[in-house]
Design a protein around this motif. Structure first.
Motif, PDB file in Angstrom:
ATOM      1  N   ASP A 158       0.865  -1.178   0.000  1.00  0.00           N
ATOM      2  CA  ASP A 158       0.000   0.000   0.000  1.00  0.00           C
ATOM      3  C   ASP A 158       0.908   1.237   0.000  1.00  0.00           C
ATOM      4  N   LYS A 159       1.048   1.868  -1.148  1.00  0.00           N
ATOM      5  CA  LYS A 159       2.001   2.965  -1.299  1.00  0.00           C
ATOM      6  C   LYS A 159       1.702   4.120  -0.343  1.00  0.00           C
ATOM      7  N   LYS A 160       0.434   4.499  -0.229  1.00  0.00           N
ATOM      8  CA  LYS A 160       0.065   5.616   0.636  1.00  0.00           C
ATOM      9  C   LYS A 160       0.392   5.302   2.096  1.00  0.00           C
ATOM     10  N   ALA A 161       0.047   4.083   2.536  1.00  0.00           N
ATOM     11  CA  ALA A 161       0.329   3.689   3.917  1.00  0.00           C
ATOM     12  C   ALA A 161       1.829   3.605   4.158  1.00  0.00           C
ATOM     13  N   PHE A 162       2.563   3.123   3.170  1.00  0.00           N
ATOM     14  CA  PHE A 162       4.012   3.013   3.303  1.00  0.00           C
ATOM     15  C   PHE A 162       4.649   4.394   3.449  1.00  0.00           C
ATOM     16  N   HIS A 163       4.193   5.338   2.665  1.00  0.00           N
ATOM     17  CA  HIS A 163       4.731   6.698   2.748  1.00  0.00           C
ATOM     18  C   HIS A 163       4.438   7.324   4.110  1.00  0.00           C
ATOM     19  N   LYS A 164       3.243   7.079   4.634  1.00  0.00           N
ATOM     20  CA  LYS A 164       2.909   7.606   5.956  1.00  0.00           C
ATOM     21  C   LYS A 164       3.812   6.979   7.009  1.00  0.00           C
ATOM     22  N   PHE A 165       4.064   5.698   6.873  1.00  0.00           N
ATOM     23  CA  PHE A 165       4.936   4.991   7.799  1.00  0.00           C
ATOM     24  C   PHE A 165       6.342   5.591   7.803  1.00  0.00           C
ATOM     25  N   ILE A 166       6.912   5.795   6.613  1.00  0.00           N
ATOM     26  CA  ILE A 166       8.253   6.383   6.508  1.00  0.00           C
ATOM     27  C   ILE A 166       8.247   7.809   7.057  1.00  0.00           C
ATOM     28  N   TYR A 167       7.177   8.521   6.793  1.00  0.00           N
ATOM     29  CA  TYR A 167       7.046   9.890   7.289  1.00  0.00           C
ATOM     30  C   TYR A 167       7.146   9.916   8.811  1.00  0.00           C
ATOM     31  N   ILE A 168       6.372   9.034   9.455  1.00  0.00           N
ATOM     32  CA  ILE A 168       6.309   9.017  10.912  1.00  0.00           C
ATOM     33  C   ILE A 168       7.599   8.484  11.525  1.00  0.00           C
ATOM     34  N   GLN A 169       8.114   7.403  10.962  1.00  0.00           N
ATOM     35  CA  GLN A 169       9.264   6.743  11.564  1.00  0.00           C
ATOM     36  C   GLN A 169      10.588   7.469  11.325  1.00  0.00           C
ATOM     37  N   PHE A 170      10.711   8.170  10.199  1.00  0.00           N
ATOM     38  CA  PHE A 170      12.000   8.763   9.840  1.00  0.00           C
ATOM     39  C   PHE A 170      11.914  10.233   9.435  1.00  0.00           C
ATOM     40  N   TYR A 171      10.960  10.563   8.579  1.00  0.00           N
ATOM     41  CA  TYR A 171      10.946  11.905   7.996  1.00  0.00           C
ATOM     42  C   TYR A 171      10.785  12.984   9.059  1.00  0.00           C
ATOM     43  N   GLU A 172       9.964  12.728  10.066  1.00  0.00           N
ATOM     44  CA  GLU A 172       9.773  13.742  11.104  1.00  0.00           C
ATOM     45  C   GLU A 172      11.076  14.006  11.862  1.00  0.00           C
ATOM     46  N   LYS A 173      11.876  12.994  12.076  1.00  0.00           N
ATOM     47  CA  LYS A 173      13.159  13.198  12.747  1.00  0.00           C
ATOM     48  C   LYS A 173      14.146  13.917  11.819  1.00  0.00           C
ATOM     49  N   LEU A 174      14.023  13.666  10.529  1.00  0.00           N
ATOM     50  CA  LEU A 174      14.838  14.411   9.571  1.00  0.00           C
ATOM     51  C   LEU A 174      14.437  15.889   9.571  1.00  0.00           C
ATOM     52  N   GLN A 175      13.150  16.151   9.774  1.00  0.00           N
ATOM     53  CA  GLN A 175      12.702  17.540   9.898  1.00  0.00           C
ATOM     54  C   GLN A 175      13.346  18.210  11.103  1.00  0.00           C
ATOM     55  N   ILE A 176      13.447  17.483  12.202  1.00  0.00           N
ATOM     56  CA  ILE A 176      14.083  18.056  13.389  1.00  0.00           C
ATOM     57  C   ILE A 176      15.544  18.383  13.104  1.00  0.00           C
ATOM     58  N   CYS A 177      16.234  17.495  12.391  1.00  0.00           N
ATOM     59  CA  CYS A 177      17.615  17.799  11.971  1.00  0.00           C
ATOM     60  C   CYS A 177      17.663  19.121  11.217  1.00  0.00           C
ATOM     61  N   TYR A 178      16.758  19.255  10.260  1.00  0.00           N
ATOM     62  CA  TYR A 178      16.728  20.461   9.425  1.00  0.00           C
ATOM     63  C   TYR A 178      16.428  21.701  10.284  1.00  0.00           C
TER      64      TYR A 178
END
Length: 345
Positions: free
Chosen positions: A243-263
């Protein structure tokens, strides 16, 4: 404090399908030793018996005010709606499945007034559902920073001091959830909830306040925060891999938000004091680490495509993160040992 002269405190309870625990939650609010309270409930179009239970309580106690949203506002929208409906400038969040100790409001408002601050945080304990995954329960016990060890002095914390103390733990919620927070509504804005966060939105909300304003910490476990099995439902990748949409949300929550904090540590003025206590090289290394771990666990092609299409693609994708190999990951893991320890990663 003489309670007849004490300020009104609004206990805000945003609800949605919370019938399983709402009675216990409401009772903990009604049982407060601090009596000058109102309980503001905003229901977000529940389809269970939540609204009926709340209305039944309201019929017996005039301090309870129940509002039903005309449309579903979503999690953060309903949080904001409950604050908008509050009569007092002093707001105390209580989520529909959490509990307050009987003296929670009294101790927190007394701390605010005696310290002359507009924000107070208290300590909390977790309630785990029966059958909760013991491995994840262990992570709560061992991985999450202990707030009482970070803010262990009975003082008023300035933004500079706060940044110094939380910098080693910035990638984890080292503060607490919104129910641990008492705040002055005059210093609140809907913009405190940036729409670029999902999982970490409550953490970012509190950071938006204490990295700018003074606060004090009550080192008592005055809130019981309930943790559900479904809180970790997005961890089961077998359910989302197709499920592409669910997968993207998963990556967003697990990793992307922490990458935002780095930024944001590097670029957002809000984090200027945090930046003073972190190395730019460390933050870039942590960014690379999160990216490489996501590649290793969930596949380079799929995750790279997500990052490439993101708003932070220029920050995330560079000469180092534009490709992946297992030896490269292993080498980074060795190089990151001390940095991961320092930042509790």
């Amino acid at each position: 404090m003489e309670q007849e002269n004490a300020p009104l405190v609004s206990i805000c309870i945003p609800t949605y399908n919370g019938g399983a625990f709402i009675e216990e939650t409401l009772q903990s609010a009604l049982n407060q030793t601090y009596k000058n309270i109102e309980i503001v409930i905003t229901d977000d179009k529940s389809s269970d018996n939540t609204l009926a239970i709340c209305n039944a309580f309201a019929e017996k106690d005039s301090r309870i005010k129940v509002y039903e949203n005309t449309a579903n506002l979503g999690l953060v929208g309903n949080w904001c709606e409950s604050v908008e409906k509050a009569s007092s400038k002093w707001v105390k969040f209580l989520f529909q499945d959490d509990l307050l100790e009987h003296d929670c409001v009294e101790k927190m408002i007394n701390a605010a007034l005696s310290s002359n601050v507009n924000f107070v945080i208290c300590n909390r304990e977790y309630i785990f559902e029966e059958g909760f995954d013991p491995k994840i329960k262990k992570q709560y016990a061992e991985k999450l920073p202990k707030t009482e060890l970070i803010f262990n002095d009975p003082i008023v914390y300035t933004p500079k001091e706060t940044a110094k103390r939380i910098s080693p733990y910035i990638f984890n919620n080292c503060i607490g959830e919104p129910p641990t927070f008492l705040f002055n509504k005059d210093y609140y804005s809907k913009e405190d909830y940036p729409d670029t966060y999902f999982q970490l939105i409550d953490y970012i909300f509190i950071l938006n306040k204490i990295l700018v304003h003074n606060f004090t910490f009550v080192n008592e476990k005055l809130v019981k925060f309930r943790v559900h099995n479904d809180s970790e439902s997005m961890r089961n990748t077998s359910k989302i891999e197709n499920d592409k949409k669910a997968f993207h949300k998963f990556i967003y929550i697990q990793f992307y938000e922490k990458l935002q904090i780095c930024y944001e540590i590097l670029h957002n003025p809000l984090f200027k004091n945090v930046k003073k206590h972190t190395s730019e090289n460390h933050i870039n290394s942590i960014k690379n680490w999160f990216v490489m771990v996501s590649y290793k666990r969930y596949g380079f092609k799929k995750v790279f495509a997500f990052y490439k299409a993101s708003k932070l693609n220029d920050f995330i994708i560079d000469s180092y993160t534009s490709n992946y190999s297992y030896p490269k990951y292993k080498l980074l893991k060795v190089r990151m040992k001390n940095i991961r320890k320092k930042y509790n990663l």
